[in-house]
Design a protein around this motif. Structure first.
Motif, short mmCIF file in Angstrom:
data_model
loop_
_atom_site.label_atom_id
_atom_site.label_comp_id
_atom_site.label_asym_id
_atom_site.label_seq_id
_atom_site.Cartn_x
_atom_site.Cartn_y
_atom_site.Cartn_z
N ALA A 39 75.29 50.64 33.57
CA ALA A 39 75.40 49.29 33.04
C ALA A 39 74.69 49.16 31.70
N ALA A 40 75.28 48.35 30.84
CA ALA A 40 74.71 48.04 29.53
C ALA A 40 75.04 46.59 29.18
N ALA A 41 74.44 46.10 28.11
CA ALA A 41 74.77 44.77 27.60
C ALA A 41 74.66 44.80 26.09
N GLU A 42 75.33 43.86 25.45
CA GLU A 42 75.30 43.80 23.99
C GLU A 42 75.32 42.35 23.54
N ALA A 43 74.88 42.15 22.32
CA ALA A 43 74.92 40.82 21.71
C ALA A 43 75.23 40.97 20.23
N THR A 44 76.04 40.05 19.71
CA THR A 44 76.42 40.07 18.30
C THR A 44 76.29 38.67 17.73
N ALA A 45 75.61 38.54 16.62
CA ALA A 45 75.50 37.27 15.91
C ALA A 45 76.26 37.40 14.59
N PHE A 46 77.38 36.68 14.47
CA PHE A 46 78.19 36.78 13.26
C PHE A 46 77.63 35.93 12.12
N ASN A 47 76.79 34.96 12.42
CA ASN A 47 76.12 34.17 11.40
C ASN A 47 77.08 33.58 10.37
N GLY A 48 78.20 33.06 10.86
CA GLY A 48 79.16 32.42 9.97
C GLY A 48 80.14 33.35 9.31
N GLN A 49 80.03 34.65 9.57
CA GLN A 49 80.95 35.61 8.97
C GLN A 49 82.26 35.65 9.76
N ASP A 50 83.36 35.52 9.07
CA ASP A 50 84.68 35.53 9.69
C ASP A 50 85.27 36.93 9.56
N PRO A 51 85.39 37.69 10.67
CA PRO A 51 85.90 39.06 10.56
C PRO A 51 87.33 39.14 10.06
N ALA A 52 88.06 38.01 10.09
CA ALA A 52 89.44 38.00 9.59
C ALA A 52 89.50 37.51 8.15
N GLY A 53 88.36 37.12 7.60
CA GLY A 53 88.35 36.56 6.25
C GLY A 53 88.21 37.61 5.16
N GLU A 54 88.58 37.25 3.96
CA GLU A 54 88.52 38.19 2.82
C GLU A 54 87.09 38.50 2.41
N ASN A 55 86.18 37.56 2.66
CA ASN A 55 84.80 37.73 2.21
C ASN A 55 83.85 38.14 3.33
N TYR A 56 84.39 38.70 4.38
CA TYR A 56 83.56 39.13 5.50
C TYR A 56 82.52 40.14 5.04
N ASP A 57 81.25 39.87 5.37
CA ASP A 57 80.14 40.74 4.96
C ASP A 57 79.45 41.26 6.21
N ASP A 58 79.70 42.51 6.53
CA ASP A 58 79.17 43.11 7.75
C ASP A 58 77.65 43.16 7.75
N SER A 59 77.02 43.21 6.58
CA SER A 59 75.57 43.32 6.51
C SER A 59 74.87 42.05 6.99
N LYS A 60 75.61 40.96 7.10
CA LYS A 60 75.03 39.71 7.56
C LYS A 60 75.23 39.49 9.06
N VAL A 61 75.84 40.48 9.71
CA VAL A 61 76.10 40.41 11.14
C VAL A 61 75.03 41.20 11.89
N GLY A 62 74.44 40.59 12.92
CA GLY A 62 73.44 41.27 13.73
C GLY A 62 74.04 41.79 15.03
N TYR A 63 73.60 42.97 15.46
CA TYR A 63 74.13 43.55 16.70
C TYR A 63 73.02 44.28 17.44
N LYS A 64 73.08 44.20 18.78
CA LYS A 64 72.16 44.99 19.61
C LYS A 64 72.88 45.38 20.90
N GLY A 65 72.84 46.67 21.21
CA GLY A 65 73.35 47.17 22.48
C GLY A 65 72.23 47.85 23.22
N GLN A 66 72.19 47.70 24.52
CA GLN A 66 71.12 48.30 25.33
C GLN A 66 71.72 48.87 26.61
N ASP A 67 71.46 50.15 26.86
CA ASP A 67 71.98 50.77 28.06
C ASP A 67 70.84 50.95 29.08
N GLY A 68 71.13 51.67 30.17
CA GLY A 68 70.11 51.92 31.18
C GLY A 68 69.70 50.70 31.98
#
Length: 309
Positions: free
Chosen positions: A168-197
């Motif tokens: 089992a694992a879990a993950e969380a993603t905060a897009f912080n207003g970034q639209d992944p379908a938009g032309e100005n999507y900035d991946d550096s402003k997106v937070g992500y954390k995955g944790q296993d075990g």
């Protein structure tokens, strides 16, 4: 590698419609800039990049989100047949930094189970929809989601060798207003954390067990034959096949009793069939009982009544 496509989320828009207006200004909320599938697909790419990292080398531009997961709870076993969708409830505690807004429309968290390595799994399963979280303090929340499994030729999410222990694992993603379908999507402003075990569960091939005692009725102290079959789901051809060389208990319950007693133990043959003989001494019910294995759940046949005359 069988890993569900994130577009599966499209089929479960209910409960996740808040995501549809993530990047749109309030005045334009009726015309969302991105779909649920866009965000789930973006999470999948971010996860892949995060798991590809080695040492200090970063494969993705996203930043590390300040969250951790604990108290992960899932069923001890998930029994999967050949056709029916199986949904298993999952709950966990999410702890986050003060700068993480888990109530934002574009904050997504998911429970995950996987087979093999977390960074390079042979199979991975998650839910149709993101988990829903209830805030319990300024930095904690209780989250509830599902693991959804779709056996069958169309989905082909599992093969027989996948049966057994999953992690089992879990993950969380905060897009912080970034639209992944938009032309100005900035991946550096997106937070992500995955944790296993976070725990384990068994994903098992659903089993069936039958019994038939004959002849019926029978004279006292005459021999009766008890037949049956132990079969289990085959995730590759979507049929049930005999489970070979497995120990199965033959049990008997007197007519006016609630308790079964083991008479003998026999093994299934090369096709999963069972056959043995006993003497009929009194009215009662015969059944076969299979204790189960790591890959296959326990099964009890419905008792077959024998009238002894």
């Amino acid at each position: 590698m069988r890993i569900r496509a994130t577009v599966a989320a499209v089929s479960a828009l209910s409960g996740a419609l808040a995501l549809s207006a993530l990047a749109a200004p309030a005045a334009q909320a009726e015309e969302p800039a991105a779909s649920v599938a866009s965000y789930r697909a973006a999470v999948a790419k971010i996860r892949q990049a995060a798991q590809a990292e080695s040492g200090s080398q970063r494969a993705g531009a996203r930043y590390d989100l300040d969250v951790t997961f604990s108290n992960f709870k899932i069923a001890k076993a998930i029994k999967v047949g050949t056709t029916n969708h199986v949904a298993t409830n999952v709950s966990y505690t999410l702890t986050h930094g003060a700068d993480v807004d888990i109530t934002a429309d574009d904050f997504i968290t998911d429970p995950i189970i996987y087979r093999g390595s977390h960074t390079s799994p042979e199979a991975r399963l998650l839910g149709n929809k993101p988990a829903k979280c209830t805030v319990t303090s300024a930095t904690t929340a209780n989250c509830k989601g599902t693991i959804d499994v779709y056996p069958g030729a169309a989905a082909h999410e599992l093969i027989n060798s996948n049966a057994g222990t999953w992690h089992a694992a879990a993950e969380a993603t905060a897009f912080n207003g970034q639209d992944p379908a938009g032309e100005n999507y900035d991946d550096s402003k997106v937070g992500y954390k995955g944790q296993d075990g976070l725990g384990t569960t068994l994903v098992q091939r659903h089993s069936k067990l039958t019994v038939d005692a004959s002849p019926e009725p029978v004279k006292k102290n005459k021999t009766i034959t008890i037949t049956g079959k132990l079969s289990r789901a085959n995730w590759e051809d979507n049929k049930y096949h005999g489970y070979v060389s497995q120990p199965v208990n033959l049990q008997f319950r007197k007519k006016n009793s609630d308790t079964y007693t083991t008479v003998k133990t026999i093994k299934t043959n090369a096709t999963g069939n069972l056959k043995t003989t006993v003497k009929a001494t009194e009215d009662g019910y015969f059944r076969y009982v299979f204790a189960g294995t790591t890959t296959t759940p326990a099964a009890n046949a419905t008792g077959d009544f024998v009238d002894v005359q």
